[in-house]
Every structure is written in structure tokens, then in C-alpha cells.
Enzyme design. Structure first.
Site, PDB file in Angstrom:
ATOM      1  N   LYS A   1       1.005  -1.498   0.252  1.00  0.00           N
ATOM      2  CA  LYS A   1      -0.011   0.206  -0.129  1.00  0.00           C
ATOM      3  C   LYS A   1       0.728   1.158  -0.143  1.00  0.00           C
ATOM      4  O   LYS A   1       0.445   1.885  -0.483  1.00  0.00           O
ATOM      5  CB  LYS A   1      -0.587   0.399   0.984  1.00  0.00           C
ATOM      6  CG  LYS A   1      -2.221  -1.342   1.681  1.00  0.00           C
ATOM      7  CD  LYS A   1      -3.044  -0.819   1.998  1.00  0.00           C
ATOM      8  CE  LYS A   1      -2.294  -0.784   3.727  1.00  0.00           C
ATOM      9  NZ  LYS A   1      -3.555  -0.527   4.202  1.00  0.00           N
TER      10      LYS A   1
ATOM     11  N   LYS B   1       2.035   2.207   2.055  1.00  0.00           N
ATOM     12  CA  LYS B   1       2.625   3.001   3.680  1.00  0.00           C
ATOM     13  C   LYS B   1       3.634   1.940   5.062  1.00  0.00           C
ATOM     14  O   LYS B   1       3.976   1.404   4.521  1.00  0.00           O
ATOM     15  CB  LYS B   1       1.463   2.440   4.173  1.00  0.00           C
ATOM     16  CG  LYS B   1       0.596   3.238   3.794  1.00  0.00           C
ATOM     17  CD  LYS B   1      -1.334   3.259   4.732  1.00  0.00           C
ATOM     18  CE  LYS B   1      -1.899   4.006   4.583  1.00  0.00           C
ATOM     19  NZ  LYS B   1      -2.769   4.409   6.087  1.00  0.00           N
TER      20      LYS B   1
HETATM   21  N1  C2G Z   1     -10.828   6.905   9.205  1.00  0.00           N
HETATM   22  C1  C2G Z   1     -10.777   7.512   9.745  1.00  0.00           C
HETATM   23  N2  C2G Z   1     -11.353   8.898   9.728  1.00  0.00           N
HETATM   24  C2  C2G Z   1     -10.004   9.517  10.047  1.00  0.00           C
HETATM   25  C3  C2G Z   1      -8.828   8.713   9.602  1.00  0.00           C
HETATM   26  C4  C2G Z   1      -9.091   7.450   9.021  1.00  0.00           C
HETATM   27  O1  C2G Z   1     -12.241   7.029   9.522  1.00  0.00           O
HETATM   28  N3  C2G Z   1      -9.302  10.558  10.739  1.00  0.00           N
HETATM   29  C5  C2G Z   1     -10.481   5.720   8.547  1.00  0.00           C
HETATM   30  C6  C2G Z   1     -10.501   5.141   7.780  1.00  0.00           C
HETATM   31  O2  C2G Z   1     -11.561   6.185   6.608  1.00  0.00           O
HETATM   32  C7  C2G Z   1     -10.224   3.527   7.179  1.00  0.00           C
HETATM   33  C8  C2G Z   1     -10.194   3.175   8.642  1.00  0.00           C
HETATM   34  O3  C2G Z   1     -10.573   4.119   9.758  1.00  0.00           O
HETATM   35  O4  C2G Z   1     -11.981   3.423   7.460  1.00  0.00           O
HETATM   36  C9  C2G Z   1      -8.964   3.068   8.649  1.00  0.00           C
HETATM   37  O5  C2G Z   1      -8.326   3.816   8.024  1.00  0.00           O
HETATM   38  P1  C2G Z   1      -6.312   3.453   7.606  1.00  0.00           P
HETATM   39  O6  C2G Z   1      -5.537   2.757   8.493  1.00  0.00           O
HETATM   40  O7  C2G Z   1      -5.881   4.499   7.038  1.00  0.00           O
HETATM   41  O8  C2G Z   1      -6.226   2.336   6.774  1.00  0.00           O
HETATM   42  P2  C2G Z   1      -6.644   2.177   5.076  1.00  0.00           P
HETATM   43  O9  C2G Z   1      -4.934   2.427   4.744  1.00  0.00           O
HETATM   44  O10 C2G Z   1      -7.809   3.675   4.471  1.00  0.00           O
HETATM   45  O11 C2G Z   1      -6.747   1.332   4.268  1.00  0.00           O
HETATM   46  O12 C2G Z   1      -8.071  -2.526   1.763  1.00  0.00           O
HETATM   47  C10 C2G Z   1      -8.603  -1.448   2.951  1.00  0.00           C
HETATM   48  C11 C2G Z   1      -7.827  -1.173   3.295  1.00  0.00           C
HETATM   49  O13 C2G Z   1      -6.840  -1.757   4.272  1.00  0.00           O
HETATM   50  C12 C2G Z   1      -7.456   0.294   4.386  1.00  0.00           C
END
Ligand code: C2G
Length: 129
Positions: free
Chosen positions: A44, A46
Site C-alpha cells: 500500500k 505505507k
Molecule cells: N479513518 C477515518 N477517519 C480518519 C482516519 C481514518 O474514518 N480521520 C478510517 C479510514 O477511512 C479507514 C479506517 O479509518 O476506514 C482505517 O484507516 P487506515 O488505517 O488509514 O487504513 P487504510 O490505509 O485506509 O487501509 O483494504 C482497505 C485498506 O486496508 C484500508
């Protein structure tokens, strides 16, 4: 039992993560979190502060989370939904529309993101701390 699943990296846990986990759990009785492995995070693009084990340890301590499974690739969601017998798939709406193909297996719900917080912002702010 109505099972909900969501996926993410959940690094440096913050209120945005807690909000989506809380709201996802409220949509059913049991919440499974597909937690991105360190290897999948590399896919990803990250880099995490915490390892998978550390991020899992923290998620396991959150009362809204009932189970944590590893998220190893983009393609496992449909299979997870079937093998975990999930009725609802939830993601933040930064993913709006991206997982609509899962509608053949379960409800797909995108929830609004929490404004003003992100792991990226925490890392940037800490640099000036
Ligand atoms: N999230 C949120 N508000 C934020 C930050 C994150 O609602 N201010 C939500 C994201 O939309 C996501 C969840 O928290 O649904 C996890 O976010 P991340 O850890 O950044 O995950 P991500 O990189 O989006 O990976 O297959 C799907 C991926 O693994 C999602």
C-alpha cells in the site's frame, strides 16, 4: 448474530480510528477487523511506526473490536466475508465506491471520515513537537 467487518492499517491509533470502529460495531453484534500486515502495508506504500503485532495488541484492547485477522492483500475481502459469515462491510468514505463489488456478498457501508486527524498529521505534528 450480525457480523461486521472493516479493514485498515490502524497505525498510531487516534480518535478517527476509534470513531469508525465504534460506528462499525454499532451496525451489528460482532466486529472483525482485517488489519494490514507489514508486508501488505509495503504494497500500500505505507510505512508503519508500529509493527503488525503491536497494532494488533492495541486493536485487541479496543472494546468495539471482537476479532482481528491479518489483511495480506487487496483480494481477500470477498473470501473473508464468506468464510467469516459477515453481513456488513464498512469503510471510511475516502474509499467511497471502491468496494461496491462486495455488494453481492453483503451490505457495503461507507462512513464519513473524522475530520482533522490522521496518522500522517500526527507524524507531521510530532516532527515540530
Ligand atoms: N479513518 C477515518 N477517519 C480518519 C482516519 C481514518 O474514518 N480521520 C478510517 C479510514 O477511512 C479507514 C479506517 O479509518 O476506514 C482505517 O484507516 P487506515 O488505517 O488509514 O487504513 P487504510 O490505509 O485506509 O487501509 O483494504 C482497505 C485498506 O486496508 C484500508
Amino acid at each position: 448474530m450480525r457480523k461486521v467487518i472493516t479493514y485498515g492499517t490502524f497505525d498510531l491509533i487516534h480518535r478517527g480510528h476509534i470513531n469508525i470502529l465504534k460506528r462499525a460495531k454499532a451496525l451489528g453484534d460482532y466486529l472483525v477487523v482485517g488489519l494490514s500486515t507489514d508486508e501488505f502495508n509495503a504494497v500500500k506504500g505505507k510505512t508503519c511506526y508500529y509493527t503488525y503485532e503491536e497494532r494488533k495488541y492495541i486493536l485487541d484492547a479496543i472494546k468495539y473490536v471482537d476479532e482481528v485477522i491479518p489483511e495480506k492483500d487487496w483480494k481477500q475481502k470477498a473470501e473473508d466475508i464468506q468464510t467469516q459469515n459477515v453481513q456488513v462491510f464498512v469503510m471510511g468514505n475516502d474509499w467511497e465506491g471502491k468496494f461496491d463489488e462486495l455488494k453481492e456478498h453483503c451490505e457495503v457501508i461507507y462512513l464519513s471520515r473524522t475530520e482533522g486527524i490522521s496518522t500522517t498529521k500526527v507524524k507531521a505534528d510530532l516532527k515540530d513537537f
